[in-house]
Design an enzyme around this catalytic site. Structure first.
Site, PDB file in Angstrom:
ATOM      1  NE  ARG A 128      -9.613  12.334  -4.928  1.00 33.00           N
ATOM      2  CZ  ARG A 128      -9.117  12.547  -6.148  1.00 33.00           C
ATOM      3  NH1 ARG A 128      -9.744  13.356  -6.983  1.00 33.00           N
ATOM      4  NH2 ARG A 128      -7.991  11.967  -6.536  1.00 33.00           N
ATOM      5  CG  ASP A 140      -1.654   1.177   1.474  1.00 29.97           C
ATOM      6  OD1 ASP A 140      -2.399   1.552   0.562  1.00 29.97           O
ATOM      7  OD2 ASP A 140      -1.535   1.791   2.557  1.00 29.97           O
ATOM      8  CG  ASP A 197      -2.265   7.474   2.719  1.00 25.45           C
ATOM      9  OD1 ASP A 197      -1.554   8.302   3.282  1.00 25.45           O
ATOM     10  OD2 ASP A 197      -3.440   7.218   3.058  1.00 25.45           O
ATOM     11  CG  ASN A 202      -3.653  12.643  -6.037  1.00 19.76           C
ATOM     12  OD1 ASN A 202      -3.604  13.369  -7.022  1.00 19.76           O
ATOM     13  ND2 ASN A 202      -4.674  12.675  -5.180  1.00 19.76           N
ATOM     14  CB  SER A 205      -3.924   7.389  -3.851  1.00 18.45           C
ATOM     15  OG  SER A 205      -3.731   8.725  -4.259  1.00 18.45           O
ATOM     16  N   GLY A 230      -7.290   3.976   2.968  1.00 24.38           N
ATOM     17  CA  GLY A 230      -7.511   3.003   1.892  1.00 24.38           C
ATOM     18  C   GLY A 230      -8.851   3.141   1.185  1.00 24.38           C
ATOM     19  CG  ASP A 266      -2.081   2.504   6.307  1.00 23.42           C
ATOM     20  OD1 ASP A 266      -2.431   2.092   5.180  1.00 23.42           O
ATOM     21  OD2 ASP A 266      -2.382   3.627   6.737  1.00 23.42           O
TER      22      ASP A 266
HETATM   23  P1  B16 Z   1      -6.934  10.055  -3.683  1.00 29.95           P
HETATM   24  P2  B16 Z   1      -3.738   4.071  -0.117  1.00 29.95           P
HETATM   25  C1  B16 Z   1      -5.682   5.880  -0.125  1.00 29.95           C
HETATM   26  O1  B16 Z   1      -4.360   5.546  -0.387  1.00 29.95           O
HETATM   27  C2  B16 Z   1      -5.761   6.707   1.150  1.00 29.95           C
HETATM   28  O2  B16 Z   1      -5.406   5.901   2.269  1.00 29.95           O
HETATM   29  C3  B16 Z   1      -7.151   7.234   1.353  1.00 29.95           C
HETATM   30  O3  B16 Z   1      -7.191   8.032   2.521  1.00 29.95           O
HETATM   31  C4  B16 Z   1      -7.573   8.044   0.134  1.00 29.95           C
HETATM   32  O4  B16 Z   1      -8.893   8.536   0.266  1.00 29.95           O
HETATM   33  C5  B16 Z   1      -7.464   7.172  -1.109  1.00 29.95           C
HETATM   34  O5  B16 Z   1      -6.134   6.679  -1.227  1.00 29.95           O
HETATM   35  C6  B16 Z   1      -7.810   7.925  -2.371  1.00 29.95           C
HETATM   36  O6  B16 Z   1      -6.840   8.908  -2.586  1.00 29.95           O
HETATM   37  O7  B16 Z   1      -7.929  11.065  -3.224  1.00 29.95           O
HETATM   38  O8  B16 Z   1      -5.513  10.575  -3.745  1.00 29.95           O
HETATM   39  O9  B16 Z   1      -7.342   9.385  -4.990  1.00 29.95           O
HETATM   40  O10 B16 Z   1      -3.647   3.921   1.364  1.00 29.95           O
HETATM   41  O11 B16 Z   1      -4.648   3.048  -0.779  1.00 29.95           O
HETATM   42  O12 B16 Z   1      -2.380   4.158  -0.787  1.00 29.95           O
HETATM   43 MG    MG Z   2      -2.866   3.096   3.313  1.00 28.03          MG
END
Ligand code: B16
Ligand code: MG
Length: 216
Positions: A50, A10, A12, A119, A117, A47, A171
């Site tokens: 958005r 993962d 974030d 991003n 994400s 995880g 996480d």
């Molecule tokens: P984005 P991961 C997740 O990343 C984040 O933990 C989560 O808080 C967020 O809403 C999601 O990505 C979407 O992110 O807005 O940047 O598309 O933990 O899966 O790496």
């Molecule tokens: Mg995460």
């Protein structure tokens, strides 16, 4: 030590700590909309995509918003968040994380990212890992976010391995659940360290070195 051909990380909360930036960006939006939001609620968004995160936050609002308003809110949050991400640099990648991943690779494991994400690629670029992984699957390539296993199944497929040959490092409770549903072993870090369905619960990222190697 168990043999894993592939390790799917993962992003974030595991490889880097953008979770605080998510918190600050959601908090700014929630404050503007007069909706209560705190760190504990932010933990539940780990995880989660958005839009699903926004819908969870809006459960604390008495107002009902249209889909158009919701997509404007999601865009607004993402703009705050992207503004915070510009502060990131290779210094945001810890030596412990990088050295551990290098050592796993030396043991023959293939490494992938499985992130919800959209991003993710930008973040990997900011921290100097744009070309590091054997596969990167992010929120723009999946239809269902964690706890659906799609992101990890796709990452395993891109590595060319079956789920039972891969370890997922997460996480988030939602991420461990996704790993279980997809047939993967998992290692829980941070928040997910207290998740009983994870095979391994790690206090530190470098503990992966006592968990995983590869027979290759
Ligand atoms: P984005 P991961 C997740 O990343 C984040 O933990 C989560 O808080 C967020 O809403 C999601 O990505 C979407 O992110 O807005 O940047 O598309 O933990 O899966 O790496
Ligand atoms: Mg995460």
């Amino acid at each position: 030590m168990k043999q894993y051909k592939g390790i799917i990380f993962d992003l974030d909360g595991v490889i880097c700590f953008t979770d605080q930036y998510h918190y600050l960006a959601w908090k700014k939006l929630a404050d503007r909309l007069n909706i209560y939001f705190d760190q504990e609620m932010n933990n539940r968004l780990r995880g989660v995509s958005r839009m699903d995160s926004l819908n969870l936050i809006l459960q604390n609002s008495k107002k009902v918003y249209t889909d158009a308003e919701k997509s404007a809110f999601a865009k607004e949050k993402n703009e705050y968040y992207r503004g915070l991400l510009t502060r990131m640099s290779p210094e945001d990648l810890s030596g412990e994380v990088k050295n551990t991943m290098d050592a796993l690779r030396e043991r023959g494991c293939k490494l992938a990212v499985g992130s919800s994400s959209k991003n993710a690629r930008y973040i990997l670029e900011r921290i100097g890992l744009a070309h590091y992984f054997d596969a990167v699957v992010d929120g723009s390539q999946i239809r269902h976010s964690k706890p659906n296993p799609e992101v990890f199944l796709f990452a395993a497929q891109r590595l060319g391995f079956l789920p039972q040959d891969c370890l997922v490092v997460e996480d988030a409770f939602a991420g461990i659940e996704a790993a279980v549903r997809g047939g993967f072993d998992s290692a829980g870090l941070g928040d997910a360290r207290s998740c009983s369905s994870a095979q391994y619960r790690l206090a530190k990222f470098s503990e992966l070195l006592s968990v995983a190697s590869s027979e290759q």
